[in-house]
Scaffold this active site. Sequence first.
Site, PDB file in Angstrom:
ATOM      1  N   SER A  17       0.862  -1.178   0.000  1.00 49.54           N
ATOM      2  CA  SER A  17       0.000   0.000   0.000  1.00 49.54           C
ATOM      3  C   SER A  17       0.898   1.226   0.000  1.00 49.54           C
ATOM      4  O   SER A  17       2.088   1.130   0.319  1.00 49.54           O
ATOM      5  CB  SER A  17      -0.874  -0.001   1.248  1.00 49.54           C
ATOM      6  N   LYS A  18       0.303   2.354  -0.305  1.00 51.32           N
ATOM      7  CA  LYS A  18       1.080   3.600  -0.338  1.00 51.32           C
ATOM      8  C   LYS A  18       1.801   3.826   0.991  1.00 51.32           C
ATOM      9  O   LYS A  18       2.957   4.193   1.030  1.00 51.32           O
ATOM     10  CB  LYS A  18       0.155   4.797  -0.616  1.00 51.32           C
ATOM     11  N   SER A  19       1.094   3.535   2.108  1.00 49.60           N
ATOM     12  CA  SER A  19       1.720   3.831   3.398  1.00 49.60           C
ATOM     13  C   SER A  19       2.848   2.839   3.713  1.00 49.60           C
ATOM     14  O   SER A  19       3.886   3.220   4.233  1.00 49.60           O
ATOM     15  CB  SER A  19       0.670   3.837   4.504  1.00 49.60           C
TER      16      SER A  19
END
Length: 311
Positions: free
Chosen positions: A241-243
């Site tokens: 995921s982006k995070s």
Amino acid sequence: MAALPDESRSPAVPTVAYRGRFAPSPTGDLHAGSLLAAFGSWLLARHADGAWLVRVEDLDPPREVPGAAQRQLDTLTAFGLASDEAIERQSQRHALYAQALDRLLADGRAFHCHCSRTDLAAAGGIHRRCVARAPRPNPAVRLRVEDHSLVAFDDAIQGAITQDVAHAVGDVVLRRADGHWAYQLAVVVDDAAQGITDVVRGADLLDSTPRQILLQRALGLPTPRYAHLPLVLGADGRKLSKSDAAWPVDPVRPLPALHDAWRRLGQPPAALEGASAVPDLLARARAAFDPALIPRGPRPDAQAGDSFHNR
Ligand code: GLU
């Protein structure tokens, strides 16, 4: 790389046949994915006895994180990955992009476009003709992409890639309505200006390559060779995921991250066993590196074909 005069070489033979680069955007700290691109592009350049350049792609002030560019460079230094030439910054190169844009406009290859996102919503955001309901004070500039602009190229890792740019992307934005240069224009201009022969980067940019090739053709620039490295996946095998992906690598402890990137590049972990410090690890990595082992990894799209693996 500053080439030393070498009497034994014919002046017609370029000193460096391979010029690679790593071109991070300072939108955050270096993470596992960007380290993979840095280390992978560095290894391929060294394997080819080529030059390796770092370029700071600080072209998008709204997305830039203050201090990130310097932290990225410091992290690269901690990882022993140093540019062979002076580091270029895109924020200092506006004149080059303006020149390229003017040429495309003069040649009728580019046009001003007043369409907003809302105007293009019905077409899924893909621009094929102007449908603006009102003029904008600062129109965007787009590359005119002819119908059925099928672009094919042979990626050294991902194999044969084809994309109908007209259908998949539409007319490519070169200068945004907010006045900022589009990455697609700047990267093409800079790769050519710096004599880059080999673009090695993450597979998340595979999809951008056909439009960059169209742009090179419109500007009469050479097309470099491309190699798109596998995406960094989470432990569950899914795309980070982006995070997660934004989790920075630790410049204070470079060895674990380098071991991890080496493994993700499909290289035998045993080759780096016992490396006590970064220079030692990099020397072992250079000696043992085999491009044929780089895995293709999951691909965002496109079909398989020839690659390092079956050449
Ligand atoms: N600046 C781009 C990024 O950080 C990469 C550009 C490239 O390698 O072509 O995603």
